[in-house]
Design a protein around this motif. Structure first.
Motif, PDB file in Angstrom:
ATOM      1  N   GLU A  46       0.951 -11.187   6.264  1.00  0.00           N
ATOM      2  CA  GLU A  46       1.758 -12.136   7.031  1.00  0.00           C
ATOM      3  C   GLU A  46       1.158 -13.538   6.957  1.00  0.00           C
ATOM      4  O   GLU A  46       1.876 -14.530   6.838  1.00  0.00           O
ATOM      5  N   GLU A  47      -0.161 -13.620   7.025  1.00  0.00           N
ATOM      6  CA  GLU A  47      -0.830 -14.918   6.962  1.00  0.00           C
ATOM      7  C   GLU A  47      -0.638 -15.565   5.591  1.00  0.00           C
ATOM      8  O   GLU A  47      -0.421 -16.781   5.485  1.00  0.00           O
ATOM      9  N   ILE A  48      -0.698 -14.778   4.531  1.00  0.00           N
ATOM     10  CA  ILE A  48      -0.474 -15.313   3.186  1.00  0.00           C
ATOM     11  C   ILE A  48       0.956 -15.836   3.061  1.00  0.00           C
ATOM     12  O   ILE A  48       1.201 -16.892   2.460  1.00  0.00           O
ATOM     13  N   ALA A  49       1.907 -15.116   3.644  1.00  0.00           N
ATOM     14  CA  ALA A  49       3.307 -15.553   3.594  1.00  0.00           C
ATOM     15  C   ALA A  49       3.489 -16.883   4.323  1.00  0.00           C
ATOM     16  O   ALA A  49       4.224 -17.767   3.860  1.00  0.00           O
ATOM     17  N   ARG A  50       2.816 -17.051   5.462  1.00  0.00           N
ATOM     18  CA  ARG A  50       2.901 -18.323   6.196  1.00  0.00           C
ATOM     19  C   ARG A  50       2.289 -19.457   5.371  1.00  0.00           C
ATOM     20  O   ARG A  50       2.810 -20.577   5.338  1.00  0.00           O
ATOM     21  N   ASP A  73      -6.507 -12.042  -9.749  1.00  0.00           N
ATOM     22  CA  ASP A  73      -5.354 -11.662 -10.564  1.00  0.00           C
ATOM     23  C   ASP A  73      -4.311 -12.769 -10.659  1.00  0.00           C
ATOM     24  O   ASP A  73      -3.247 -12.584 -11.252  1.00  0.00           O
ATOM     25  N   GLY A  74      -4.605 -13.927 -10.065  1.00  0.00           N
ATOM     26  CA  GLY A  74      -3.691 -15.060 -10.134  1.00  0.00           C
ATOM     27  C   GLY A  74      -2.678 -15.123  -9.012  1.00  0.00           C
ATOM     28  O   GLY A  74      -1.922 -16.099  -8.913  1.00  0.00           O
ATOM     29  N   SER A  75      -2.632 -14.118  -8.142  1.00  0.00           N
ATOM     30  CA  SER A  75      -1.666 -14.118  -7.043  1.00  0.00           C
ATOM     31  C   SER A  75      -2.075 -15.116  -5.967  1.00  0.00           C
ATOM     32  O   SER A  75      -3.256 -15.415  -5.779  1.00  0.00           O
ATOM     33  N   PHE A  76      -1.082 -15.627  -5.247  1.00  0.00           N
ATOM     34  CA  PHE A  76      -1.305 -16.643  -4.222  1.00  0.00           C
ATOM     35  C   PHE A  76      -2.102 -16.056  -3.059  1.00  0.00           C
ATOM     36  O   PHE A  76      -1.813 -14.965  -2.573  1.00  0.00           O
ATOM     37  N   ALA A  77      -3.127 -16.798  -2.604  1.00  0.00           N
ATOM     38  CA  ALA A  77      -3.990 -16.317  -1.519  1.00  0.00           C
ATOM     39  C   ALA A  77      -3.891 -17.168  -0.265  1.00  0.00           C
ATOM     40  O   ALA A  77      -4.030 -16.656   0.850  1.00  0.00           O
ATOM     41  N   GLY A  78      -3.681 -18.482  -0.420  1.00  0.00           N
ATOM     42  CA  GLY A  78      -3.651 -19.346   0.751  1.00  0.00           C
ATOM     43  C   GLY A  78      -3.527 -20.804   0.365  1.00  0.00           C
ATOM     44  O   GLY A  78      -3.399 -21.152  -0.816  1.00  0.00           O
ATOM     45  N   VAL A  79      -3.578 -21.662   1.377  1.00  0.00           N
ATOM     46  CA  VAL A  79      -3.441 -23.095   1.140  1.00  0.00           C
ATOM     47  C   VAL A  79      -4.503 -23.852   1.930  1.00  0.00           C
ATOM     48  O   VAL A  79      -4.769 -23.555   3.093  1.00  0.00           O
ATOM     49  N   HIS A  80      -5.131 -24.807   1.264  1.00  0.00           N
ATOM     50  CA  HIS A  80      -6.119 -25.685   1.890  1.00  0.00           C
ATOM     51  C   HIS A  80      -5.421 -26.992   2.250  1.00  0.00           C
ATOM     52  O   HIS A  80      -4.713 -27.576   1.427  1.00  0.00           O
ATOM     53  N   GLU A 135      -8.673   3.952  10.084  1.00  0.00           N
ATOM     54  CA  GLU A 135      -7.525   3.842   9.178  1.00  0.00           C
ATOM     55  C   GLU A 135      -6.422   2.993   9.799  1.00  0.00           C
ATOM     56  O   GLU A 135      -5.809   2.154   9.122  1.00  0.00           O
ATOM     57  N   GLN A 136      -6.175   3.188  11.084  1.00  0.00           N
ATOM     58  CA  GLN A 136      -5.163   2.388  11.774  1.00  0.00           C
ATOM     59  C   GLN A 136      -5.553   0.915  11.794  1.00  0.00           C
ATOM     60  O   GLN A 136      -4.720   0.033  11.567  1.00  0.00           O
ATOM     61  N   ALA A 137      -6.828   0.653  12.079  1.00  0.00           N
ATOM     62  CA  ALA A 137      -7.297  -0.730  12.144  1.00  0.00           C
ATOM     63  C   ALA A 137      -7.193  -1.410  10.785  1.00  0.00           C
ATOM     64  O   ALA A 137      -6.810  -2.582  10.686  1.00  0.00           O
ATOM     65  N   GLU A 138      -7.531  -0.692   9.728  1.00  0.00           N
ATOM     66  CA  GLU A 138      -7.460  -1.270   8.386  1.00  0.00           C
ATOM     67  C   GLU A 138      -6.017  -1.561   7.988  1.00  0.00           C
ATOM     68  O   GLU A 138      -5.732  -2.581   7.354  1.00  0.00           O
ATOM     69  N   ALA A 139      -5.106  -0.668   8.363  1.00  0.00           N
ATOM     70  CA  ALA A 139      -3.694  -0.886   8.054  1.00  0.00           C
ATOM     71  C   ALA A 139      -3.157  -2.100   8.806  1.00  0.00           C
ATOM     72  O   ALA A 139      -2.400  -2.914   8.257  1.00  0.00           O
ATOM     73  N   GLU A 140      -3.566  -2.254  10.060  1.00  0.00           N
ATOM     74  CA  GLU A 140      -3.129  -3.403  10.856  1.00  0.00           C
ATOM     75  C   GLU A 140      -3.712  -4.694  10.296  1.00  0.00           C
ATOM     76  O   GLU A 140      -3.032  -5.724  10.226  1.00  0.00           O
ATOM     77  N   ALA A 141      -4.974  -4.657   9.877  1.00  0.00           N
ATOM     78  CA  ALA A 141      -5.605  -5.847   9.303  1.00  0.00           C
ATOM     79  C   ALA A 141      -4.904  -6.267   8.013  1.00  0.00           C
ATOM     80  O   ALA A 141      -4.705  -7.457   7.758  1.00  0.00           O
ATOM     81  N   TYR A 192      -7.560 -24.153   6.641  1.00  0.00           N
ATOM     82  CA  TYR A 192      -7.169 -23.228   5.571  1.00  0.00           C
ATOM     83  C   TYR A 192      -6.316 -22.139   6.189  1.00  0.00           C
ATOM     84  O   TYR A 192      -6.663 -21.583   7.231  1.00  0.00           O
ATOM     85  N   ARG A 193      -5.200 -21.834   5.555  1.00  0.00           N
ATOM     86  CA  ARG A 193      -4.346 -20.730   5.977  1.00  0.00           C
ATOM     87  C   ARG A 193      -4.232 -19.741   4.830  1.00  0.00           C
ATOM     88  O   ARG A 193      -4.112 -20.127   3.667  1.00  0.00           O
ATOM     89  N   GLY A 194      -4.244 -18.458   5.169  1.00  0.00           N
ATOM     90  CA  GLY A 194      -4.134 -17.434   4.149  1.00  0.00           C
ATOM     91  C   GLY A 194      -5.326 -16.505   4.188  1.00  0.00           C
ATOM     92  O   GLY A 194      -6.030 -16.398   5.191  1.00  0.00           O
ATOM     93  N   SER A 195      -5.572 -15.816   3.094  1.00  0.00           N
ATOM     94  CA  SER A 195      -6.708 -14.910   2.963  1.00  0.00           C
ATOM     95  C   SER A 195      -7.766 -15.586   2.104  1.00  0.00           C
ATOM     96  O   SER A 195      -7.481 -16.063   1.007  1.00  0.00           O
ATOM     97  N   GLN A 196      -8.990 -15.629   2.606  1.00  0.00           N
ATOM     98  CA  GLN A 196     -10.029 -16.416   1.945  1.00  0.00           C
ATOM     99  C   GLN A 196     -10.982 -15.591   1.099  1.00  0.00           C
ATOM    100  O   GLN A 196     -11.396 -16.024   0.018  1.00  0.00           O
ATOM    101  N   ARG A 197     -11.349 -14.397   1.571  1.00  0.00           N
ATOM    102  CA  ARG A 197     -12.368 -13.606   0.886  1.00  0.00           C
ATOM    103  C   ARG A 197     -11.970 -13.308  -0.552  1.00  0.00           C
ATOM    104  O   ARG A 197     -10.923 -12.740  -0.826  1.00  0.00           O
ATOM    105  N   GLY A 198     -12.819 -13.719  -1.486  1.00  0.00           N
ATOM    106  CA  GLY A 198     -12.578 -13.455  -2.894  1.00  0.00           C
ATOM    107  C   GLY A 198     -11.633 -14.426  -3.566  1.00  0.00           C
ATOM    108  O   GLY A 198     -11.405 -14.339  -4.774  1.00  0.00           O
ATOM    109  N   ALA A 199     -11.065 -15.372  -2.807  1.00  0.00           N
ATOM    110  CA  ALA A 199     -10.115 -16.335  -3.369  1.00  0.00           C
ATOM    111  C   ALA A 199     -10.828 -17.629  -3.749  1.00  0.00           C
ATOM    112  O   ALA A 199     -11.891 -17.953  -3.214  1.00  0.00           O
ATOM    113  N   THR A 200     -10.243 -18.382  -4.667  1.00  0.00           N
ATOM    114  CA  THR A 200     -10.788 -19.674  -5.077  1.00  0.00           C
ATOM    115  C   THR A 200      -9.654 -20.670  -5.297  1.00  0.00           C
ATOM    116  O   THR A 200      -8.505 -20.283  -5.537  1.00  0.00           O
ATOM    117  N   LEU A 201      -9.999 -21.964  -5.210  1.00  0.00           N
ATOM    118  CA  LEU A 201      -9.089 -23.037  -5.617  1.00  0.00           C
ATOM    119  C   LEU A 201      -9.491 -23.421  -7.039  1.00  0.00           C
ATOM    120  O   LEU A 201     -10.610 -23.886  -7.262  1.00  0.00           O
TER     121      LEU A 201
END
Length: 404
Positions: free
Chosen positions: A131-135, A208-215, A119-125, A251-260
């Motif tokens: 944070e990566e999506i924000a960057r 859901d249309g939310s921002f995931a990352g940038v290529h 549970e701790q590891a999942e919360a940290e991940a 690529y920066r951000g979260s990739q799994r399940g995301a698309t351009l």
């Protein structure tokens, strides 16, 4: 046949942090690794790569490679990397088939401790993911229009202009390319700006249309249609004295399940999806004017493995070997249908065309395409994988005047 109780298997794994089992066979990436949190990154020992995508977590007692899909615990690592049987791997870790079973109280205590660490590891991940999506969003906001810039020259040089639709591309005249180097006397590598140059940006979004990352693609303005070519000063020289080139794309951000999403009509029942944006934009341009264009969406999977999603198991590559001299493991053709982060294909899609480039390892690409077909085909949907000829991608076909 030797049998090991669940309690004994858990005791063996608790006795040996997974990083201590894998560590002797890899070099941990000190820029991304956080030993104090039991979070480790390295270049994958199962397949060749230049950027560390192999993730090892002591709290979860698991490893996972985001490049080839290899995953498991301490026992699985010894099985796949060293070719041990299950019993041999357990005994190598000190397991005893005749071990006295733990008391019910001790089993419950260990289970609770394992759950707490997970549970701790999942919360940290999740915190690191946000944070990566924000960057990534900050980088995306640096971009401006492409028309009239060196970015337009690159897109035109790839045969993608004129384009029948407005692609979601932004241009940055000076985007920093961060790299890392070893510093004598320091354990942690130093991050530095290797160069700063013109780059194209494309946004990735979740279902859901939310921002995931940038290529990001760094381009060479002196050669329209070409990416930058910069030698890696930290890499070992080649036989001819030159050094390997750094990757011109990141690529920066979260990739799994995301698309351009390059183009999505208001109504569509056909979806074309490739690994890269130029591969996917090529059939978009080629199919303009055809009847299928009006009912087709063109999306990008960002990476090859994201296209097929997680596999149930890895398979041996018929030719390539890992650093231990054993067959390279690649994600197999059977999809893990329980994967919550697989790309979601809209229910309206009746025809899905996953694209495989012919300039990547053909065996690996075929596994991905088979996995995508098995994952997404339904009684109401036909999945028709398309594979480019050897040594070519779909942009090569477009520039040769062939239709994807």
């Amino acid at each position: 046949m030797k049998r090991f109780s669940d309690a004994e298997l858990q005791r063996v794994k608790d006795r040996h942090p997974i990083s201590s089992i894998i560590g002797p066979h890899v070099t941990w990436d000190r820029a991304k690794t956080q030993p104090g949190k039991g979070d480790f990154w390295a270049c994958c020992p199962f397949h060749g790569e230049k950027s560390p995508s192999f993730h090892c977590e002591d709290p979860k007692q698991r490893y996972h490679c985001f490049g080839c899909g290899a995953a498991g615990d301490q026992i699985r690592f010894l099985q796949d990397f060293k070719g041990m049987s299950f019993a041999e791997a357990v005994e190598a870790l000190g397991g005893d088939a005749e071990a006295e079973p733990l008391s019910a109280e001790e089993v419950a205590r260990q289970a609770a401790e394992t759950a707490r660490r997970r549970e701790q590891a999942e919360a940290e991940a999740e915190r690191r993911r946000r944070e990566e999506i924000a960057r990534a969003l900050k980088i995306w906001n640096l971009g401006g229009r492409v028309s009239g810039t060196e970015g337009a020259g690159y897109v035109r040089g790839r045969g993608l202009l004129p384009c029948p639709v407005s692609l979601p591309i932004r241009f940055v005249p000076h985007l920093k390319y961060w790299h890392q180097r070893k510093v004598p006397g320091q354990k942690k590598p130093e991050l530095f700006v290797l160069f700063s140059g013109p780059a194209l940006l494309l946004p990735a979004t979740f279902a859901d249309g939310s921002f995931a990352g940038v290529h990001m693609t760094w381009i060479d303005p002196a050669r329209p249609g070409k990416k930058i070519q910069i030698e890696d000063p930290e890499a070992e020289p080649n036989a001819d004295g030159t050094r390997p080139l750094v990757a011109p794309r990141k690529y920066r951000g979260s990739q799994r399940g995301a698309t351009l999403k390059l183009w999505t009509p208001e109504r569509f029942d056909r979806l074309v999806m490739g690994e890269g944006w130029e591969t996917t934009a090529s059939p978009l341009v080629a199919e303009f004017g055809m009847p299928v264009f009006e009912r087709t969406a063109y999306w990008v999977a960002i990476s090859l493995q994201n296209l097929g999603g997680k596999a149930v198991a890895s398979v041996d590559h018929p030719e390539l070997l890992n650093t231990a001299g054993r067959p390279l493991k690649v994600p197999g053709p059977v999809p893990d249908l329980s994967d919550p982060r697989a790309i979601a294909i809209p229910d309206c899609v009746r025809e899905f065309l996953p694209l495989g480039d012919g300039d990547s390892d053909r065996f690996t690409v075929c596994q991905v395409l088979e996995r995508a077909k098995a994952r997404y085909q339904t009684p109401d949907r036909v999945v028709s994988p398309k594979l480019a000829p050897d040594g070519m991608d779909f942009n090569d076909l477009l520039q040769e005047g062939a239709s994807a």
